[in-house]
Design a protein around this motif. Structure first.
Motif, short mmCIF file in Angstrom:
data_model
loop_
_atom_site.label_atom_id
_atom_site.label_comp_id
_atom_site.label_asym_id
_atom_site.label_seq_id
_atom_site.Cartn_x
_atom_site.Cartn_y
_atom_site.Cartn_z
N ARG A 149 46.37 -23.63 -6.98
CA ARG A 149 45.14 -23.78 -6.18
C ARG A 149 44.12 -24.65 -6.91
NH1 ARG A 149 43.81 -18.48 -2.53
NH2 ARG A 149 45.95 -17.98 -1.92
N MET A 150 44.06 -24.54 -8.23
CA MET A 150 43.16 -25.41 -8.99
C MET A 150 43.57 -26.87 -8.84
SD MET A 150 42.64 -23.17 -12.49
CE MET A 150 41.95 -24.57 -13.36
N ILE A 151 44.86 -27.14 -8.98
CA ILE A 151 45.36 -28.51 -8.83
C ILE A 151 45.10 -29.01 -7.41
CG2 ILE A 151 47.47 -29.90 -8.74
CD1 ILE A 151 48.54 -28.16 -11.05
N GLY A 152 45.34 -28.15 -6.42
CA GLY A 152 45.09 -28.54 -5.03
C GLY A 152 43.63 -28.85 -4.77
N SER A 153 42.73 -28.08 -5.38
CA SER A 153 41.31 -28.32 -5.21
C SER A 153 40.92 -29.67 -5.82
CB SER A 153 40.51 -27.19 -5.87
OG SER A 153 39.12 -27.40 -5.72
N PHE A 154 41.42 -29.97 -7.00
CA PHE A 154 41.13 -31.26 -7.63
C PHE A 154 41.67 -32.40 -6.76
CE2 PHE A 154 41.45 -34.82 -10.42
CZ PHE A 154 40.50 -34.64 -11.42
N ARG A 155 42.90 -32.24 -6.27
CA ARG A 155 43.51 -33.29 -5.45
C ARG A 155 42.72 -33.53 -4.18
NH1 ARG A 155 48.34 -31.40 -5.35
NH2 ARG A 155 49.27 -32.81 -6.89
N SER A 156 42.24 -32.48 -3.54
CA SER A 156 41.49 -32.65 -2.29
C SER A 156 40.16 -33.33 -2.52
CB SER A 156 41.29 -31.29 -1.62
OG SER A 156 40.42 -30.46 -2.38
N ARG A 157 39.58 -33.17 -3.71
CA ARG A 157 38.29 -33.79 -4.01
C ARG A 157 38.44 -35.26 -4.41
NH1 ARG A 157 33.94 -30.38 -6.88
NH2 ARG A 157 34.06 -28.35 -5.91
N TYR A 158 39.39 -35.52 -5.32
CA TYR A 158 39.41 -36.83 -5.96
C TYR A 158 40.73 -37.57 -5.86
CZ TYR A 158 35.60 -34.25 -8.19
OH TYR A 158 34.48 -33.48 -8.41
N GLY A 159 41.75 -36.93 -5.29
CA GLY A 159 43.08 -37.54 -5.29
C GLY A 159 43.77 -37.28 -6.62
N LEU A 160 45.09 -37.11 -6.58
CA LEU A 160 45.83 -36.78 -7.79
C LEU A 160 47.30 -37.07 -7.56
CD1 LEU A 160 45.33 -35.46 -10.60
CD2 LEU A 160 45.91 -33.26 -9.56
N THR A 161 47.87 -37.91 -8.45
CA THR A 161 49.27 -38.28 -8.37
C THR A 161 50.03 -37.65 -9.53
OG1 THR A 161 48.71 -40.39 -7.33
CG2 THR A 161 50.90 -40.20 -8.29
N ARG A 162 51.20 -37.11 -9.26
CA ARG A 162 52.01 -36.50 -10.31
C ARG A 162 52.50 -37.57 -11.28
NH1 ARG A 162 53.99 -31.10 -10.59
NH2 ARG A 162 54.82 -30.89 -12.69
N GLY A 163 52.31 -37.32 -12.56
CA GLY A 163 52.77 -38.24 -13.59
C GLY A 163 53.55 -37.49 -14.66
N ARG A 164 53.73 -38.13 -15.80
CA ARG A 164 54.47 -37.51 -16.89
C ARG A 164 54.00 -38.10 -18.21
NH1 ARG A 164 58.77 -40.82 -18.54
NH2 ARG A 164 59.91 -39.01 -19.34
N ILE A 165 54.34 -37.42 -19.28
CA ILE A 165 54.08 -37.95 -20.61
C ILE A 165 55.08 -39.06 -20.87
CG2 ILE A 165 53.98 -37.42 -23.08
CD1 ILE A 165 53.47 -34.47 -22.22
N ALA A 166 54.59 -40.25 -21.17
CA ALA A 166 55.49 -41.38 -21.43
C ALA A 166 56.25 -41.14 -22.74
CB ALA A 166 54.69 -42.68 -21.52
N PRO A 167 57.48 -41.64 -22.85
CA PRO A 167 58.26 -41.45 -24.08
C PRO A 167 57.52 -41.88 -25.34
CG PRO A 167 59.66 -42.31 -22.34
CD PRO A 167 58.27 -42.34 -21.81
N ARG A 168 56.81 -43.01 -25.30
CA ARG A 168 56.08 -43.46 -26.49
C ARG A 168 54.91 -42.53 -26.79
NH1 ARG A 168 51.54 -46.03 -24.77
NH2 ARG A 168 51.53 -46.83 -22.63
N GLU A 169 54.29 -41.95 -25.75
CA GLU A 169 53.21 -40.99 -25.98
C GLU A 169 53.74 -39.73 -26.65
OE1 GLU A 169 50.23 -42.03 -22.21
OE2 GLU A 169 51.87 -40.60 -21.95
#
Length: 354
Positions: A312-332
């Motif tokens: 629900r926290m993630i959903g609230s953030f997404r509804s306010r500002y938009g949010l795309t699923r990502g990942r930690i890059a291998p070099r990171e």
């Protein structure tokens, strides 16, 4: 110039203005606040017209206060909020919706690696190689997370930590020690460009970056508020603590801000007290007689499973500002693993203040 500021617990204040030779001109204040009488808005605009562009927020707020008609009623707007919006306009601050936000929510990680990931990811945002990022943590083991400037011996009982298999790590940000367990804690980090908090004082930036969480908790039936400097509280007690670290960009550029928050979903208070050395002075400062009463878990207040609270926290953030699923890059990840081994997992760092 355009500046926006959502007053903590209030409404959005928007300011448009010109800076002519160090003087404010064509000032227009707007927003979704409530203000009576109508003439008060024009009075605010006139009060700011001709003000020095280098005036601080306190001076601008004083001009606004002095100009308000007698009997003015302000709801969702404050003189200080108007002043901050002016400072953000002059600093050419960015807004949450100016960015394509990325979410990282991956498998559990060791505590030292979480510390390193915060530093690496925020550094990538500062360098412009990564978009602003919301990272939700999953803990791989119980731990005490020391603030950057805390004394190890003053905060942790080594016998209690060993008895419960609790490791101790030190983060890069200040603030107090946090006791975390795998299924009982909700932790997240915001790695944001410094321009998002331009024009805000250090204290104001905490409230600004925590505001979305208050909305998310409110949607779950929990009335929460920001409690200066770095706590989120409800009527039942404290539920979260925040900390920040500012990082400069390459070649001394504007950089990025790391803002991370640990929330108590559930807590073994007896174990926490066996591991942490919580002094009487701290308890007195919080106005409580028992550390058990200082943190009130979200499990009881929401009645929801931990995973549902996070969703629900993630959903609230997404509804306010938009949010795309990502990942930690291998070099990171590689950089974070090296940093965890060399710094955050080392005795030299953890005990740098014995």
């Amino acid at each position: 110039m355009h500046g926006e500021y959502k007053v903590p617990g209030g409404k959005l204040v928007v300011v448009d203005l010109d800076n002519h030779g160090g003087t404010l001109r064509n000032v227009r204040v707007a927003g979704d606040f409530f203000l009576e009488p109508d003439e008060a808005l024009a009075a605010i605009d006139r009060a700011l017209e001709g003000a020095p562009a280098d005036a601080d927020a306190a001076a601008l707020a004083a001009r606004v206060e002095a100009a308000l008609p007698e009997g003015t009623v302000m709801y969702g707007i404050t003189a200080e909020g108007v002043a901050v919006a002016v400072r953000r306009a002059l600093a050419r601050a960015t807004d949450w919706t100016d960015y394509d936000w990325q979410l990282i929510h991956e498998a559990p990680q060791p505590p030292a690696l979480h510390m390193a990931l915060d530093e690496v990811i925020t550094g990538e945002v500062a360098a412009g190689r990564r978009p602003p990022t919301l990272r939700v943590w999953e803990w791989g083991a119980p731990a005490v997370i020391l603030g950057s400037f805390q004394s190890l011996r003053n905060e942790v009982d080594p016998d209690g930590a060993e008895r419960h298999g609790v490791s101790v790590v030190r983060r890069v940000s200040g603030g107090g020690a946090m006791f975390v367990e795998e299924g009982n804690t909700i932790t997240y980090s915001l790695s944001v460009p410094a321009s998002l908090v331009s024009g805000l004082s250090f204290a104001d930036s905490y409230a600004y970056l925590d505001d979305w969480v208050l909305g998310a908790l409110g949607d779950m039936g929990v009335k929460a508020w920001y409690q200066p400097l770095n706590d989120i509280a409800t009527e039942a007690g404290k539920v979260a603590g925040a900390a920040q670290k500012r990082m400069v960009g390459p070649d001394g550029g504007p950089g990025a801000v790391l803002h991370h928050v640990t929330m108590a979903y559930d807590i073994d208070a007896d174990k926490m007290l066996d591991v942490l050395r919580i002094g009487k002075e701290k308890l007195s400062d919080k106005g409580t007689a028992s550390a058990k009463k200082r943190v009130d878990p979200l499990r009881r207040q929401t009645g929801l499973p931990r995973e549902a609270v996070i969703d629900r926290m993630i959903g609230s953030f997404r509804s306010r500002y938009g949010l795309t699923r990502g990942r930690i890059a291998p070099r990171e990840l590689e950089s974070a693993q090296e940093l965890a081994a060399a710094k955050f997992g080392s005795e030299a760092w953890t005990a740098r203040i014995p």
